[in-house]
Design an enzyme around this catalytic site. Structure first.
Site, PDB file in Angstrom:
ATOM      1  N   SER A 153       0.833  -1.201   0.000  1.00  0.00           N
ATOM      2  CA  SER A 153       0.000   0.000   0.000  1.00  0.00           C
ATOM      3  C   SER A 153       0.870   1.253   0.000  1.00  0.00           C
ATOM      4  CB  SER A 153      -0.964  -0.046   1.190  1.00  0.00           C
ATOM      5  OG  SER A 153      -1.947   0.944   1.080  1.00  0.00           O
ATOM      6  N   ASP A 251      -9.868  -3.886  -5.442  1.00  0.00           N
ATOM      7  CA  ASP A 251      -9.141  -2.786  -4.814  1.00  0.00           C
ATOM      8  C   ASP A 251      -9.357  -1.529  -5.644  1.00  0.00           C
ATOM      9  OD1 ASP A 251      -7.343  -1.013  -3.666  1.00  0.00           O
ATOM     10  OD2 ASP A 251      -5.573  -2.247  -4.006  1.00  0.00           O
ATOM     11  N   HIS A 281      -7.914  -4.910  -1.134  1.00  0.00           N
ATOM     12  CA  HIS A 281      -6.752  -4.145  -0.676  1.00  0.00           C
ATOM     13  C   HIS A 281      -6.384  -4.592   0.734  1.00  0.00           C
ATOM     14  CE1 HIS A 281      -4.078  -0.637  -0.837  1.00  0.00           C
ATOM     15  NE2 HIS A 281      -4.292  -0.554   0.465  1.00  0.00           N
TER      16      HIS A 281
END
Length: 307
Positions: A153, A251, A281
């Site tokens: 991320s 995501d 995600h």
């Protein structure tokens, strides 16, 4: 493919997010409230907390050594958390799995977080630790061959930015960049990528949450037009290290990661892009215990050891 049933079951148990502004201190405490005790974590040859004394200051790091050896390939890992969450503890299990599966010594970086630390403090810490790790004074017994950067991320943002910054500085020792569902474009206009609309709601991370979650970082001086903030905006990607870009089907940020991989290949950089179907995600951090998703560590190993 629909969302994996184990993920869907977990998401159904989550309460509605509290109203009002985000509280970083409370959210960090909540993230660390349910971590397993050390004795229940994946065992390795050694796990040690040390201080990296870098040219830019001292940075806490955690060193994961999978087995005893004379020298080691190194993987420097940057945790995710929208630049204001995450820690050495919340992502300890990810670093342990990376060390065990790849056989590399993993250096997890406890970089400074927004909003307490303004941009580019966190990025500076990550870059400084990479340079420290490659130096003789680090005591890491680097083999001089493999020096990878990896992140999930927002940690993937840092991994891509560190690789680019090193290239621009003539520091050519980074051999691989590994980006797990990276945040590579902090311009959150919903019309920029189809996945921002396709995966807007119902999958954990929601498109409407991107701006408030990243506001601490952006309000601290990070400009979304800056390629060190939004690596996909870098004009020339040639000469960067080979990349593994892992994305998740469900995501909102899926498409920016896949675009980055495509642009790397167009620039002549070897890049593998893998979309994990049924994933959302954060699946490397939260759901790598699911057999279909634990394979991300095996894929990382194969990428690192590929000739």
């Amino acid at each position: 493919m629909t969302l994996h049933p184990e993920i869907a079951k977990f998401l159904a148990t989550l309460p509605a997010p509290p109203e009002g502004p985000l509280n970083p201190v409370a959210m960090r405490a909540a993230d660390e409230a349910h971590l397993p005790p050390v004795e229940d974590r994946l065992p390795l040859h050694s796990v040690e907390d040390v201080t990296a004394r870098t040219a830019d200051g001292e940075v806490p790091v955690r060193i994961y050594t999978p087995a005893e050896a004379d020298t080691y390939g190194l993987l420097v890992y940057f945790h995710g958390g929208a630049f204001f969450l995450g820690s050495l503890e919340t992502h300890d299990h990810v670093a342990r799995s990376l060390a065990k599966e790849t056989g590399l010594k993993v250096v997890s970086v406890g970089y400074r977080l927004a909003p307490e630390a303004a941009f580019p403090a966190g990025l500076d810490d990550c870059y400084a630790v990479v340079r420290w790790a490659a130096g003789e004074d680090s005591g890491l017994d680097w083999d001089g061959a493999t020096l990878a950067v990896a992140g999930d991320s927002s940690g993937g943002t840092f991994a891509a930015a560190v690789a680019a910054r090193a290239h621009d500085d003539g520091f050519d020792r980074i051999t691989h960049q590994i980006l797990y569902y990276p945040s590579l474009d902090l311009d959150f206009d919903v019309d920029r990528y189809p996945s921002l609309r396709e995966n807007a709601t119902g999958y954990g991370l929601e498109t409407a949450g991107l701006k408030p979650f990243n506001a601490f970082y952006l309000d601290s001086g990070a400009d979304p037009a800056d390629p060190l903030v939004s690596p996909v905006k870098r004009t020339d990607l040639s000469g960067l290290p080979p990349a593994l870009v892992v994305t998740a089907e469900h995501d909102p940020m899926r498409d920016e990661g896949e675009l980055y991989g495509k642009r790397l290949r167009e620039a002549g950089v070897p890049a593998t892009v893998t979309r994990y179907e049924g994933a959302n995600h954060g699946f490397v951090q939260h759901f790598s215990w699911i057999p279909e998703f634990h394979g991300v560590f095996e894929e990382t190993r194969d990428f690192l050891h590929r000739g």
